[in-house]
Design a protein around this motif. Structure first.
Motif, PDB file in Angstrom:
ATOM      1  N   SER A  40       0.795  -1.223   0.000  1.00  0.00           N
ATOM      2  CA  SER A  40       0.000   0.000   0.000  1.00  0.00           C
ATOM      3  C   SER A  40       0.830   1.276   0.000  1.00  0.00           C
ATOM      4  N   LEU A  41       1.947   1.290   0.733  1.00  0.00           N
ATOM      5  CA  LEU A  41       2.677   2.532   0.946  1.00  0.00           C
ATOM      6  C   LEU A  41       3.123   3.222  -0.350  1.00  0.00           C
ATOM      7  N   PRO A  42       3.864   2.541  -1.237  1.00  0.00           N
ATOM      8  CA  PRO A  42       4.326   3.237  -2.448  1.00  0.00           C
ATOM      9  C   PRO A  42       3.175   3.670  -3.353  1.00  0.00           C
ATOM     10  N   MET A  43       2.176   2.813  -3.495  1.00  0.00           N
ATOM     11  CA  MET A  43       1.052   3.133  -4.369  1.00  0.00           C
ATOM     12  C   MET A  43       0.267   4.322  -3.840  1.00  0.00           C
ATOM     13  N   HIS A  44       0.029   4.357  -2.531  1.00  0.00           N
ATOM     14  CA  HIS A  44      -0.726   5.461  -1.937  1.00  0.00           C
ATOM     15  C   HIS A  44       0.030   6.772  -2.090  1.00  0.00           C
ATOM     16  N   TYR A  45       1.342   6.735  -1.862  1.00  0.00           N
ATOM     17  CA  TYR A  45       2.135   7.966  -1.925  1.00  0.00           C
ATOM     18  C   TYR A  45       2.173   8.565  -3.333  1.00  0.00           C
ATOM     19  N   ASN A  46       2.138   7.717  -4.348  1.00  0.00           N
ATOM     20  CA  ASN A  46       2.377   8.170  -5.715  1.00  0.00           C
ATOM     21  C   ASN A  46       1.141   8.830  -6.335  1.00  0.00           C
ATOM     22  N   VAL A  47       0.812   9.998  -5.817  1.00  0.00           N
ATOM     23  CA  VAL A  47      -0.299  10.776  -6.374  1.00  0.00           C
ATOM     24  C   VAL A  47       0.013  11.186  -7.813  1.00  0.00           C
ATOM     25  N   THR A  48       1.293  11.363  -8.139  1.00  0.00           N
ATOM     26  CA  THR A  48       1.686  11.763  -9.490  1.00  0.00           C
ATOM     27  C   THR A  48       1.152  10.782 -10.527  1.00  0.00           C
ATOM     28  N   ALA A  49       1.227   9.481 -10.213  1.00  0.00           N
ATOM     29  CA  ALA A  49       0.713   8.478 -11.145  1.00  0.00           C
ATOM     30  C   ALA A  49      -0.793   8.655 -11.337  1.00  0.00           C
ATOM     31  N   ARG A  50      -1.514   8.931 -10.242  1.00  0.00           N
ATOM     32  CA  ARG A  50      -2.957   9.117 -10.369  1.00  0.00           C
ATOM     33  C   ARG A  50      -3.291  10.409 -11.117  1.00  0.00           C
ATOM     34  N   ALA A  51      -2.477  11.439 -10.912  1.00  0.00           N
ATOM     35  CA  ALA A  51      -2.704  12.695 -11.628  1.00  0.00           C
ATOM     36  C   ALA A  51      -2.524  12.496 -13.132  1.00  0.00           C
ATOM     37  N   GLN A  52      -1.510  11.715 -13.513  1.00  0.00           N
ATOM     38  CA  GLN A  52      -1.273  11.463 -14.936  1.00  0.00           C
ATOM     39  C   GLN A  52      -2.342  10.555 -15.528  1.00  0.00           C
ATOM     40  N   ALA A  53      -2.682   9.488 -14.799  1.00  0.00           N
ATOM     41  CA  ALA A  53      -3.689   8.547 -15.301  1.00  0.00           C
ATOM     42  C   ALA A  53      -5.077   9.186 -15.316  1.00  0.00           C
ATOM     43  N   GLY A  54      -5.308  10.152 -14.432  1.00  0.00           N
ATOM     44  CA  GLY A  54      -6.601  10.814 -14.403  1.00  0.00           C
ATOM     45  C   GLY A  54      -6.937  11.514 -15.702  1.00  0.00           C
ATOM     46  N   LYS A  55      -5.916  11.985 -16.399  1.00  0.00           N
ATOM     47  CA  LYS A  55      -6.158  12.663 -17.683  1.00  0.00           C
ATOM     48  C   LYS A  55      -6.770  11.706 -18.696  1.00  0.00           C
ATOM     49  N   LEU A  56      -6.428  10.418 -18.554  1.00  0.00           N
ATOM     50  CA  LEU A  56      -6.970   9.406 -19.464  1.00  0.00           C
ATOM     51  C   LEU A  56      -8.475   9.268 -19.319  1.00  0.00           C
ATOM     52  N   TRP A  57      -8.981   9.433 -18.093  1.00  0.00           N
ATOM     53  CA  TRP A  57     -10.391   9.213 -17.810  1.00  0.00           C
ATOM     54  C   TRP A  57     -11.144  10.510 -17.505  1.00  0.00           C
ATOM     55  N   GLY A  58     -10.489  11.636 -17.698  1.00  0.00           N
ATOM     56  CA  GLY A  58     -11.163  12.908 -17.462  1.00  0.00           C
ATOM     57  C   GLY A  58     -11.369  13.230 -15.994  1.00  0.00           C
ATOM     58  N   VAL A  59     -10.467  12.744 -15.121  1.00  0.00           N
ATOM     59  CA  VAL A  59     -10.544  13.002 -13.686  1.00  0.00           C
ATOM     60  C   VAL A  59      -9.333  13.848 -13.290  1.00  0.00           C
ATOM     61  N   LYS A  60      -9.555  15.054 -12.826  1.00  0.00           N
ATOM     62  CA  LYS A  60      -8.450  15.933 -12.449  1.00  0.00           C
ATOM     63  C   LYS A  60      -8.019  15.635 -11.023  1.00  0.00           C
ATOM     64  N   VAL A  61      -6.725  15.335 -10.852  1.00  0.00           N
ATOM     65  CA  VAL A  61      -6.157  15.033  -9.540  1.00  0.00           C
ATOM     66  C   VAL A  61      -4.960  15.958  -9.321  1.00  0.00           C
ATOM     67  N   SER A  62      -5.002  16.774  -8.288  1.00  0.00           N
ATOM     68  CA  SER A  62      -3.869  17.647  -7.987  1.00  0.00           C
ATOM     69  C   SER A  62      -2.736  16.824  -7.395  1.00  0.00           C
ATOM     70  N   ASP A  63      -1.493  17.206  -7.727  1.00  0.00           N
ATOM     71  CA  ASP A  63      -0.317  16.410  -7.371  1.00  0.00           C
ATOM     72  C   ASP A  63       0.613  17.190  -6.446  1.00  0.00           C
ATOM     73  N   PRO A  64       0.670  16.810  -5.146  1.00  0.00           N
ATOM     74  CA  PRO A  64       1.564  17.509  -4.223  1.00  0.00           C
ATOM     75  C   PRO A  64       2.948  16.878  -4.077  1.00  0.00           C
ATOM     76  N   ALA A 105      -2.444   3.039 -11.488  1.00  0.00           N
ATOM     77  CA  ALA A 105      -3.255   4.242 -11.316  1.00  0.00           C
ATOM     78  C   ALA A 105      -4.376   4.312 -12.345  1.00  0.00           C
ATOM     79  N   ALA A 106      -4.108   3.853 -13.565  1.00  0.00           N
ATOM     80  CA  ALA A 106      -5.142   3.873 -14.600  1.00  0.00           C
ATOM     81  C   ALA A 106      -6.311   2.961 -14.228  1.00  0.00           C
TER      82      ALA A 106
END
Length: 367
Positions: A290-314, A327-328
């Motif tokens: 869980s730890l690495p996947m949860h931390y990696n908001v950047t992956a979700r921010a990038q994959a969100g563009k594929l599905w039209g979901v905006k995710v801010s990346d801190p 993330a996809a």
């Protein structure tokens, strides 16, 4: 504690940089459980939080503890907050909830109104709200004696619990009680009905959907804090195969302040908690997937563009191809169950298909 071959297979290299990112600052780490069997009976894991809070109430170190509770109203499970001032109220609030709540609107007024010393049990995201209050309002800071964060991968909107209840509830009988994750290892769901009957199902009847991020709360997509960096004490599960056959479930505990360490030692001396010091790497191993996947908001921010979901990346984390693929899948599942039609479709999928889908995602996550 012996390390199983499964744990060795998936053990990660925990550099100081990775520990700082995933765990944060800490003073000591422990495996722990409540020595009181009544406390462990309905605990999601080792009952450490309830055991510690009960000890602090008994010794007068606190006058109350903010806890998350649940109740059944009209066949629906609802989560909320209360300030427990007795052991009985602490026991009644035990167990994981996994449901989105309204912390600012429900918990904050309770904290503001309470007269006395408080311990707070929080999700990592709630600690941000509390710490802003403490910085801006000295009277709030003065009453908060201890903050305890629960390890949190993400929470779900109430639609997931409604789905699980609907699949378990017999026709024509009202639901009167619901408990998440009681019993050994991964635990069971327990349903109570108006005719006095009960039903138990494996926790996987809930967690298979939850771990696939179906019905995920929107705010969780942008969160990178799994263990609660900014609290006194962090407590979570120990998902190590070496612990599977242990007759007592344990908690992983991270003490981040001198106050937290003193409270743990006080409970140990009073015979309330069993505490075993462990290296921080073992705590990280206990949450290795869980730890690495949860931390990696950047992956979700990038994959969100594929599905039209905006995710801010801190965090600006490095994204490997496998991180992007995980993330996809997560963002697709979130998006799918954010619509009424998608929720119905997911509810109709065979459980075997859901389980195979989860196995495939977990295989990606450990690469």
């Amino acid at each position: 504690m012996k390390t199983s071959w499964v744990d060795r297979l998936f053990k990660r290299q925990w550099t100081s940089e990775r520990i700082a990112k995933y765990i944060g600052a800490y003073r000591s780490c422990w495996l722990a459980y409540a020595l009181d069997e009544d406390i462990r009976l309905n605990a999601a894991s080792g009952g450490t939080i309830t055991g510690l809070l009960a000890h602090l109430l008994e010794t007068g170190e606190i006058d109350g503890a903010l806890v998350c509770t649940s109740q059944v109203v009209g066949n629906e499970v609802q989560a909320g907050y209360r300030i427990a001032t007795t052991r009985e109220e602490l026991l009644a609030a035990q167990g994981s909830k996994y449901m989105e709540t309204h912390f600012s609107g429900e918990a904050v007024p309770l904290i503001e109104a309470f007269q006395g010393k408080l311990a707070l049990t929080l999700l990592p995201c709630d600690t941000w709200t509390v710490n802003r209050m403490r910085q801006n309002r000295p009277e709030i800071d003065a009453k908060i004696r201890l903050t305890i964060a629960l390890f949190c991968g993400h929470i779900s909107d109430p639609g997931l619990t409604r789905l699980v209840v609907r699949k378990a509830k017999p026709a024509g009988v009202s639901l009167t009680s619901f408990r998440n994750r009681i019993g050994h290892w991964r635990g069971k769901l327990r349903f109570g009905f108006e005719d006095g009957s009960t039903k138990e199902k494996p926790f996987s009847a809930f967690s298979d959907y939850q771990n696939l991020y179906f019905f995920c709360a929107r705010k969780c997509l942008r969160c990178h804090d799994h263990t609660g960096y900014d609290c006194d004490l962090s407590v979570g599960d120990v998902w190590l195969m070496a612990m599977k056959d242990n007759p007592i479930k344990h908690n992983a505990v991270i003490a981040r302040s001198a106050r937290a360490e003193a409270d743990l030692q006080s409970a140990l001396a009073a015979g309330k908690l069993n505490l075993q010091p462990v290296p921080v790497e073992l705590v990280a191993d206990a949450q290795a997937r869980s730890l690495p996947m949860h931390y990696n908001v950047t992956a979700r921010a990038q994959a969100g563009k594929l599905w039209g979901v905006k995710v801010s990346d801190p965090v600006n984390e490095r994204v490997r191809l496998v991180d992007y693929l995980v993330a996809a899948v997560i963002l697709f599942n979130y998006r799918w169950t954010s619509t009424p039609k998608g929720r119905v479709m997911v509810g109709r999928l065979p459980r075997l298909l859901i389980k195979l889908y989860l196995y495939a995602l977990k295989a990606l996550e450990v690469l």
